[in-house]
Design a protein around this motif. Structure first.
Motif, mmCIF file in Angstrom:
data_model
loop_
_atom_site.group_PDB
_atom_site.id
_atom_site.type_symbol
_atom_site.label_atom_id
_atom_site.label_comp_id
_atom_site.label_asym_id
_atom_site.label_seq_id
_atom_site.Cartn_x
_atom_site.Cartn_y
_atom_site.Cartn_z
ATOM 1 N N GLY A 166 -36.401 14.252 -42.718
ATOM 2 C CA GLY A 166 -36.556 15.057 -41.502
ATOM 3 C C GLY A 166 -36.913 14.185 -40.310
ATOM 4 O O GLY A 166 -37.642 13.195 -40.432
ATOM 5 N N GLU A 167 -36.396 14.568 -39.153
ATOM 6 C CA GLU A 167 -36.553 13.740 -37.950
ATOM 7 C C GLU A 167 -38.010 13.574 -37.537
ATOM 8 O O GLU A 167 -38.450 12.483 -37.188
ATOM 9 N N GLU A 168 -38.799 14.655 -37.579
ATOM 10 C CA GLU A 168 -40.189 14.574 -37.139
ATOM 11 C C GLU A 168 -41.002 13.635 -38.041
ATOM 12 O O GLU A 168 -41.740 12.770 -37.562
ATOM 13 N N ASN A 169 -40.841 13.814 -39.355
ATOM 14 C CA ASN A 169 -41.555 12.937 -40.294
ATOM 15 C C ASN A 169 -41.101 11.484 -40.152
ATOM 16 O O ASN A 169 -41.919 10.561 -40.199
ATOM 17 N N TYR A 170 -39.795 11.320 -39.958
ATOM 18 C CA TYR A 170 -39.271 9.956 -39.845
ATOM 19 C C TYR A 170 -39.869 9.249 -38.634
ATOM 20 O O TYR A 170 -40.275 8.087 -38.701
ATOM 21 N N THR A 171 -39.938 9.977 -37.520
ATOM 22 C CA THR A 171 -40.508 9.400 -36.297
ATOM 23 C C THR A 171 -41.975 9.034 -36.491
ATOM 24 O O THR A 171 -42.423 7.952 -36.097
ATOM 25 N N ASN A 172 -42.732 9.942 -37.123
ATOM 26 C CA ASN A 172 -44.158 9.679 -37.358
ATOM 27 C C ASN A 172 -44.369 8.479 -38.269
ATOM 28 O O ASN A 172 -45.206 7.607 -37.984
ATOM 29 N N PHE A 173 -43.620 8.436 -39.381
ATOM 30 C CA PHE A 173 -43.812 7.345 -40.336
ATOM 31 C C PHE A 173 -43.247 6.019 -39.818
ATOM 32 O O PHE A 173 -43.749 4.949 -40.158
ATOM 33 N N LYS A 174 -42.217 6.098 -38.995
ATOM 34 C CA LYS A 174 -41.662 4.880 -38.394
ATOM 35 C C LYS A 174 -42.718 4.176 -37.560
ATOM 36 O O LYS A 174 -42.827 2.942 -37.551
ATOM 37 N N LYS A 175 -43.542 4.961 -36.896
ATOM 38 C CA LYS A 175 -44.568 4.411 -36.011
ATOM 39 C C LYS A 175 -45.873 4.126 -36.739
ATOM 40 O O LYS A 175 -46.528 3.097 -36.484
ATOM 41 N N ASN A 176 -46.268 4.983 -37.673
ATOM 42 C CA ASN A 176 -47.629 4.944 -38.206
ATOM 43 C C ASN A 176 -47.763 4.469 -39.649
ATOM 44 O O ASN A 176 -48.869 4.222 -40.118
ATOM 45 N N LEU A 177 -46.639 4.361 -40.365
ATOM 46 C CA LEU A 177 -46.693 3.876 -41.746
ATOM 47 C C LEU A 177 -46.555 2.364 -41.737
ATOM 48 O O LEU A 177 -45.595 1.827 -41.164
ATOM 49 N N ALA A 208 -34.209 0.060 -40.036
ATOM 50 C CA ALA A 208 -32.840 -0.198 -39.571
ATOM 51 C C ALA A 208 -32.324 1.046 -38.858
ATOM 52 O O ALA A 208 -31.520 1.820 -39.399
ATOM 53 N N GLY A 209 -32.852 1.282 -37.667
ATOM 54 C CA GLY A 209 -32.415 2.430 -36.883
ATOM 55 C C GLY A 209 -32.871 3.744 -37.473
ATOM 56 O O GLY A 209 -34.071 4.047 -37.509
ATOM 57 N N LYS A 210 -31.915 4.512 -37.981
ATOM 58 C CA LYS A 210 -32.217 5.843 -38.513
ATOM 59 C C LYS A 210 -32.587 5.823 -40.000
ATOM 60 O O LYS A 210 -32.761 6.884 -40.600
ATOM 61 N N SER A 211 -32.682 4.644 -40.572
ATOM 62 C CA SER A 211 -33.059 4.532 -41.988
ATOM 63 C C SER A 211 -34.048 3.381 -42.171
ATOM 64 O O SER A 211 -34.134 2.488 -41.330
ATOM 65 N N THR A 212 -34.779 3.431 -43.271
ATOM 66 C CA THR A 212 -35.804 2.426 -43.547
ATOM 67 C C THR A 212 -35.768 2.034 -45.017
ATOM 68 O O THR A 212 -35.650 2.896 -45.900
ATOM 69 N N PHE A 213 -35.849 0.741 -45.249
ATOM 70 C CA PHE A 213 -36.031 0.225 -46.596
ATOM 71 C C PHE A 213 -37.458 -0.292 -46.724
ATOM 72 O O PHE A 213 -38.034 -0.807 -45.767
#
Length: 504
Positions: free
Chosen positions: A95-106, A70-75
């Motif tokens: 953290g922004e870098e980790n969030y971006t990586n996990f948003k794409k790759n997790l 959901a945008g800048k957060s994830t459930f």
């Protein structure tokens, strides 16, 4: 390549991308502080979203079963052996870098280690507020769509690991199976029985009527047979001076597969000196009473379309009486080979005309009686010719002092007063050889060493065996034995595809 569909290729590429970012998709030396259930139990006092325990961060782990960005957060939702829990993380929390990586790759199916504290969301759901995520294991194969789950039985049985991932009830069933076996073991140990182990590879197939699996021992340059049953070795131990023993282990029978048969299965056998088959019947009833209590099961148990009543004493009926009263077979037919063969043929059943009277009576029992035995029933006093290892009655020499327990139309246990006359046993084995020559492929072989053991004297003994897989089926209300064996035997996929082609 095994992983060759487009989704798997994409996940492999994401694993490579993580490596390029310096993130190992398969790290080790990771530790969690507690299970999900332990986390829930420890922080269950959190009642609303205003209460936070951010100073009590812990590490928990699980497989990601749901992910909603959901945008800048994830459930998400992670699941371990003990349960599941919602996780929440955001760009600010990890953290922004980790969030971006996990948003794409997790992705769903990945196993993660998360650090965070317990809180209740605005919608009232107990969750963990994540401050750190570590990818523990990258999943290459995507899980089935969660809503429909895994419905193909072939896949469920062939890929039990996937079946267990998608359905916690499957995991729970096999935990219950383990508990059942543990309670059986405790039951016999508490009554003074000693657990033993006997060989799985036999020089002579024996202990039960069945076709064996054959293997070859290279060093000795001899054939060996995967054991059909442990009986003859366990009785050697009674000869050796042990008086109450049991073994829980695997048997192997090279026979057909159906809802109640698998070529390898688990059973328990006990041998009890200075006791008889009446004592074994009493002990059997006691075992079921204890199992129902330990498993917190009702005394009237639902199994398929039947209700099995364990609240009353088990029924006892003699073999021939069962043929007459339950099988509705005319008494004049039962003791006449020709009339039995005629009846079987008229009713559409096949039978080998070379079989003796006892085996033909067994054909009658299998076809007209067995399926009608719903409530616990002891069938007692079997034809001697189908009981080559059991003691014959002193009053009726053609009758074996033997019983079988039937529940829900299936045989669960078999027991008899053991034959301990070595000369009688020798003659019985000789008769079995004659039966084999007459076409009975499942007849016993001659075991001279066992005869020799009996020559050193075995005290009066009762022996008993119970199929654990069928027992678990009964207690867990499962229609197929494949539902209670972790990795059941399955037809090779190649053969399965050939069968489908033939159907077309």
């Amino acid at each position: 390549m095994i992983f060759d569909n487009q989704l798997e290729i994409q996940r492999i590429e994401k694993a490579d991308e993580l490596r390029n970012l310096g993130i190992n998709p398969y790290p080790h030396f990771l530790k969690k502080d507690m299970s999900i259930k332990e986390f829930r139990d420890k922080f269950e006092d959190i009642k609303n979203s205003e209460i936070k325990k951010s100073d009590e961060e812990v590490m928990i782990a699980g497989r990601l079963m749901l992910k909603r960005v959901a945008g800048k957060s994830t459930f998400g939702n992670i699941e371990d052996e003990s349960g599941n829990i919602q996780i929440y993380y955001s760009r600010d929390s990890i953290g922004e870098e980790n969030y971006t990586n996990f948003k794409k790759n997790l992705e769903v199916g990945d196993i993660v280690l998360v650090k965070g504290y317990a809180f209740i969301t605005k919608t009232g759901e107990f969750s963990i507020h994540v401050s750190k995520i570590t990818l523990a294991t990258k999943s290459i194969s995507p899980l089935p769509e969660k809503f429909h789950g895994l419905t193909d039985k072939e896949i469920r049985y062939r890929q039990r690991y996937l079946d267990m991932i998608m359905d916690k009830n499957v995991r729970d069933d096999f935990k219950k199976r383990s508990i059942i076996i543990s309670e059986i073991r405790n039951f016999f140990e508490e009554r003074g029985f000693l657990e033993v182990e006997t060989p799985m590879m036999h020089p002579i197939p024996g202990g039960a009527n069945a076709k064996p699996f054959i293997t070859h021992h290279n060093a000795l340059n001899v054939d060996r047979y995967l054991r059909i049953a442990p009986e003859l070795y366990l009785k050697r131990l009674i000869v050796g001076g042990m008086e109450a023993i049991f073994e829980i282990n695997r048997n192997f029978r090279n026979e057909g597969m159906d809802l109640t048969h698998n070529p390898e299965f688990t059973s328990i056998e006990f041998y009890w000196a200075w006791h008889d088959y009446n004592d074994a019947m009493d002990l059997t009833e006691e075992l079921f009473k204890v199992l129902l209590e330990k498993l917190n099961l009702p005394k009237i148990l639902t199994y398929g379309e039947n209700e099995i009543d364990f609240s009353k004493p088990f029924t006892k009926i003699k073999y021939k009486d069962a043929l007459i009263k339950i099988g509705n077979i005319d008494e004049k037919i039962i003791n006449d080979k020709n009339k039995i063969l005629e009846k079987l043929k008229n009713d559409g059943f096949e039978a080998n005309q070379n079989l003796d009277l006892g085996h033909l009576q067994a054909e009658l029992f299998d076809n007209y009686v067995e399926s009608k035995l719903i409530n616990p029933t002891f069938i007692v006093d079997f034809p001697l010719s189908i009981s080559p290892l059991s003691r014959k009655s002193d009053e009726h020499p053609n009758i074996a002092e033997r019983f079988e327990l039937f529940i829900a139309g299936k045989e669960l246990a078999n027991a008899f007063n053991e034959l301990n006359d070595p000369l009688d046993q020798y003659e019985r084995f000789k008769n079995q050889i004659d039966a084999k020559n007459a076409g009975n492929d499942e007849a016993h072989e001659m075991d001279e060493d066992f005869i020799k053991a009996l020559g050193y004297a075995m005290p009066p003994t009762v022996g008993w065996g119970l199929g654990i897989d069928r027992l678990v089926m009964l207690l867990l209300d499962k229609e197929s034995i494949k539902d209670v064996i972790l990795f059941p035997a399955m037809k090779p996929i190649k053969n399965l595809e050939q069968d489908k082609d033939k159907e077309k």
